[in-house]
Design an enzyme around this catalytic site. Structure first.
Site, PDB file in Angstrom:
ATOM      1  N   ASP A   7     -10.254  -1.809  -8.001  1.00 25.36           N
ATOM      2  CA  ASP A   7     -10.163  -1.386  -6.604  1.00 25.36           C
ATOM      3  C   ASP A   7      -9.002  -2.135  -5.938  1.00 25.36           C
ATOM      4  OD1 ASP A   7     -10.526  -1.046  -3.889  1.00 25.36           O
ATOM      5  OD2 ASP A   7     -12.665  -1.548  -3.902  1.00 25.36           O
ATOM      6  N   ILE A   8      -8.042  -1.408  -5.433  1.00 29.56           N
ATOM      7  CA  ILE A   8      -6.823  -2.036  -4.893  1.00 29.56           C
ATOM      8  C   ILE A   8      -7.122  -2.914  -3.668  1.00 29.56           C
ATOM      9  CG2 ILE A   8      -6.054  -0.245  -3.261  1.00 29.56           C
ATOM     10  CD1 ILE A   8      -3.237  -0.558  -4.607  1.00 29.56           C
ATOM     11  N   ASN A  21      -1.719  10.136   4.291  1.00 32.86           N
ATOM     12  CA  ASN A  21      -1.298  11.507   4.612  1.00 32.86           C
ATOM     13  C   ASN A  21      -0.329  11.462   5.799  1.00 32.86           C
ATOM     14  OD1 ASN A  21      -2.879  11.658   7.130  1.00 32.86           O
ATOM     15  ND2 ASN A  21      -4.626  11.590   5.742  1.00 32.86           N
ATOM     16  N   VAL A  30      -8.258   6.420  -1.875  1.00 36.08           N
ATOM     17  CA  VAL A  30      -7.791   5.044  -1.678  1.00 36.08           C
ATOM     18  C   VAL A  30      -7.491   4.778  -0.189  1.00 36.08           C
ATOM     19  CG1 VAL A  30      -5.346   5.509  -2.203  1.00 36.08           C
ATOM     20  CG2 VAL A  30      -6.312   3.261  -2.660  1.00 36.08           C
ATOM     21  N   ASP A  31      -7.054   5.793   0.515  1.00 35.77           N
ATOM     22  CA  ASP A  31      -6.779   5.671   1.955  1.00 35.77           C
ATOM     23  C   ASP A  31      -8.056   5.245   2.701  1.00 35.77           C
ATOM     24  OD1 ASP A  31      -5.469   5.894   4.372  1.00 35.77           O
ATOM     25  OD2 ASP A  31      -5.341   8.076   4.362  1.00 35.77           O
ATOM     26  N   THR A 115      -2.340  11.360  -7.336  1.00 33.87           N
ATOM     27  CA  THR A 115      -3.056  11.863  -8.531  1.00 33.87           C
ATOM     28  C   THR A 115      -4.542  12.120  -8.291  1.00 33.87           C
ATOM     29  OG1 THR A 115      -3.604   9.679  -9.443  1.00 33.87           O
ATOM     30  CG2 THR A 115      -1.461  10.614 -10.044  1.00 33.87           C
ATOM     31  N   GLY A 116      -4.978  11.993  -7.024  1.00 32.87           N
ATOM     32  CA  GLY A 116      -6.376  12.295  -6.704  1.00 32.87           C
ATOM     33  C   GLY A 116      -6.458  13.624  -5.973  1.00 32.87           C
ATOM     34  N   TYR A 118      -4.477  15.022  -4.025  1.00 29.98           N
ATOM     35  CA  TYR A 118      -3.230  15.805  -4.011  1.00 29.98           C
ATOM     36  C   TYR A 118      -2.875  16.421  -5.374  1.00 29.98           C
ATOM     37  CZ  TYR A 118      -2.090  14.510   0.838  1.00 29.98           C
ATOM     38  OH  TYR A 118      -2.085  14.366   2.200  1.00 29.98           O
TER      39      TYR A 118
HETATM   40  N1  AR6 Z   1      -8.324   1.521  -5.445  1.00 28.09           N
HETATM   41  C1  AR6 Z   1      -7.343   2.013  -6.233  1.00 28.09           C
HETATM   42  N2  AR6 Z   1      -7.184   3.321  -6.489  1.00 28.09           N
HETATM   43  C2  AR6 Z   1      -8.057   4.179  -5.917  1.00 28.09           C
HETATM   44  C3  AR6 Z   1      -9.119   3.760  -5.073  1.00 28.09           C
HETATM   45  C4  AR6 Z   1      -9.214   2.358  -4.837  1.00 28.09           C
HETATM   46  N3  AR6 Z   1     -10.163   1.845  -4.054  1.00 28.09           N
HETATM   47  N4  AR6 Z   1      -9.804   4.861  -4.674  1.00 28.09           N
HETATM   48  C5  AR6 Z   1      -9.214   5.932  -5.258  1.00 28.09           C
HETATM   49  N5  AR6 Z   1      -8.180   5.523  -6.015  1.00 28.09           N
HETATM   50  P1  AR6 Z   1      -6.251   9.726  -3.608  1.00 28.09           P
HETATM   51  P2  AR6 Z   1      -3.773  11.240  -3.131  1.00 28.09           P
HETATM   52  C6  AR6 Z   1      -7.221   6.307  -6.833  1.00 28.09           C
HETATM   53  O1  AR6 Z   1      -7.076  10.952  -3.620  1.00 28.09           O
HETATM   54  O2  AR6 Z   1      -4.010  12.065  -4.341  1.00 28.09           O
HETATM   55  C7  AR6 Z   1      -6.570  10.882   1.241  1.00 28.09           C
HETATM   56  O3  AR6 Z   1      -7.583  11.578   1.905  1.00 28.09           O
HETATM   57  C8  AR6 Z   1      -7.644   7.667  -7.336  1.00 28.09           C
HETATM   58  O4  AR6 Z   1      -8.428   7.563  -8.524  1.00 28.09           O
HETATM   59  O5  AR6 Z   1      -6.751   8.526  -2.919  1.00 28.09           O
HETATM   60  O6  AR6 Z   1      -2.402  10.648  -2.909  1.00 28.09           O
HETATM   61  C9  AR6 Z   1      -5.308  10.712   2.080  1.00 28.09           C
HETATM   62  O7  AR6 Z   1      -5.624  10.567   3.455  1.00 28.09           O
HETATM   63  C10 AR6 Z   1      -6.304   8.314  -7.634  1.00 28.09           C
HETATM   64  O8  AR6 Z   1      -5.865   7.990  -8.940  1.00 28.09           O
HETATM   65  O9  AR6 Z   1      -4.775  10.002  -2.959  1.00 28.09           O
HETATM   66  C11 AR6 Z   1      -4.582  11.981   1.806  1.00 28.09           C
HETATM   67  O10 AR6 Z   1      -5.057  13.026   2.622  1.00 28.09           O
HETATM   68  C12 AR6 Z   1      -5.363   7.635  -6.632  1.00 28.09           C
HETATM   69  O11 AR6 Z   1      -6.085   6.563  -6.041  1.00 28.09           O
HETATM   70  C13 AR6 Z   1      -4.898  12.281   0.364  1.00 28.09           C
HETATM   71  O12 AR6 Z   1      -6.164  11.658   0.114  1.00 28.09           O
HETATM   72  C14 AR6 Z   1      -4.870   8.550  -5.530  1.00 28.09           C
HETATM   73  O13 AR6 Z   1      -5.941   9.384  -5.121  1.00 28.09           O
HETATM   74  C15 AR6 Z   1      -3.893  11.688  -0.585  1.00 28.09           C
HETATM   75  O14 AR6 Z   1      -4.155  12.136  -1.882  1.00 28.09           O
END
Ligand code: AR6
Length: 162
Positions: A7-8, A21, A30-31, A115-116, A118
């Protein structure tokens, strides 16, 4: 360069990167985790900043997190690869590092941007991330914090081949 699974929000570095976003008002993934752990100070600064274009990066306090700054960057939504997705993702990594260097950061932790929610293909995204950060490896300590198994395995194997 280091690859970590976890967890970052728990990582101790100068700058933690958020996959935000365009509106910078928080979200899921992660946001959501960063805003939840970091407290309302981060959101208050984001509101003042007012937004961030895709591929760019902005900086705020890290609030309650064990870091000096949060760098918010906005990754591209994956459509079909024909909407500048690769360049925009690369820009996220480069602009985040440039901002961290401007703020004299000696270490920076990245999530696997886009990679989540999006839906950017993970293998392609990992290759872009490594190519983007390579020129900076002797200027700043870079950590990739992978949350899911697939990204962790990908980054481990790419690192082994460096
Ligand atoms: N620590 C590290 N990595 C994480 C954590 C964490 N606590 N939680 C999730 N991840 P995503 P995106 C990883 O969906 O695709 C938001 O709603 C996850 O497994 O967080 O850039 C924003 O507000 C994945 O590999 O971000 C935007 O609307 C990575 O973080 C949108 O999601 C990115 O997944 C951005 O989408």
């Amino acid at each position: 360069m280091e690859v970590i699974k976890g967890d970052i929000t728990k990582i101790k570095v100068d700058a933690i990167v958020n996959a935000a976003n365009n509106r910078l008002l928080g979200g899921d993934g992660v946001d959501g985790a960063i805003h939840k752990a970091g407290g309302k100070e981060i959101l208050e600064e984001c509101i003042k900043i007012g937004g961030c274009p895709t591929g760019k990066a902005v900086v705020t306090t890290a609030g309650l997190l064990d870091a000096k700054y949060v760098i918010h960057t906005v990754g591209p939504v994956w459509h079909d690869g024909c909407h500048h997705e690769e360049t925009l993702l690369r820009n996220c990594y480069v602009n985040s590092i440039e901002l961290a260097l401007k703020y004299n950061c000696q270490s920076i932790a990245f999530p696997n941007i886009s990679t989540g929610i999006y839906r950017f293909p993970k293998e392609k995204a990992a290759q872009i991330a490594l190519d983007a950060i390579r020129p900076y490896m002797d200027k700043i300590k870079i950590l990739f914090v992978c949350f899911d198994d697939k990204n962790y395995e990908l980054y481990r194997s790419l690192k082994d081949n460096e």
